[in-house]
Design a protein around this motif. Sequence first.
Motif: not given
Length: 401
Positions: A255-284
Amino acid sequence: MTTRRDRIVLASVVFVVLLAQVLLYPGLDTLVAAFGGGAALEGGMWFLAVEFAAFVAFAGVWGAASDATGRRVPFVVAGTIGGGVGYALLALLPTVTTMPFWAVLVVRLFQGAATIGAFSLAMTMLMDLEGGHGRNMGAAGIAIGAGTALGAPLGGQLYEVGTLVPVAAASVLMFGVAVLATVAIDEREGPVDDTESTIWRALAGVRDTPILLVPYAFGFIDRLTAGFFALVGTLYFREVFELSPGATGLMLALFFAPFALLQYPFGVASDRIGRTVPVVAGSVCYGVAIVAVGLAPTVQLAGAAMVAVGVVGAMMSPATMALVTDLARDTERGVAMAGFNIFGSTGFLAGILVGGTVADRFGYEAAFLTAGGVEILLAAVTVPVFLRFRMRRETAVASSR
């Protein structure tokens, strides 16, 4: 060069605090037994909860003390030394005397109260450094991610050597970084943020901008699940799959390794696609993955589900923090982020207490269903809020053209 050196040293403090903390997780049941804590679940719950209660209670005390003197470095050093002393006492006292578990919890409270001073003020000093806020917070993010990702597998291997070895290693690490901080950090002039005032200002910010409760709620629930895995997840792997502390550390690292390593690229992606999909769909997806860990019939499937939890968690986390920045007023972003962290810390503590209580009374399966179900329920409830926010932003953009 001085700014770069300070950035490295302060990030090292953050790294060591997280590393020392997570070192203790993989063999938590054996550690509690060595301390005479009785049942692993109940004893482990209180052992973890006391530290995080100290985090919540004493962060403001350190900030106020720093305000009173106008200095930070001595308090960072004092926090690391105090944390080292606390871990050393936990490692040594059981070998020289018989002490009741409540006394162990008092030492743990002291250790947590000292540790949060080092962590909180090191983070504050990083925020104040020159060289760009993004670069400084990037250093903090790497330190946090590396500390948590390395702590679980390393702690598991240390438990294989001896039950108290991870605690002793945590003490050595804290003393080592205390020496580093003493000789390598330059005190800088400037006002120190009033932490206690920040807490009240953060609550006032919620009153003025109620929509901030949306990312705050997600921050609370997300950290609740982190606290849940620190206690319930660890004991679940130890008892249900009969894993050794070393193997348990590797499971947590999934759990900890991908959680640490992937935050930056996913953060960049959220700037492009918005916050709704990562937050809401991600939470589900996050909630489903948590439930899958608890329902997995084999350790291999549980490990795969842990990887999924880490990946989806990395997708959600930066988008949720970015949402705070999106919603806060330009002049109140620092206070808004402080509020997010307050809710997050409280959530971690709640995850330990709620997860431990449900698992103790109704079993591990019910505990995983509760943790995952709460995440899914929050996502479903907030969908209309996200849609209204999106429509409002689109309307604002259209009217500005």
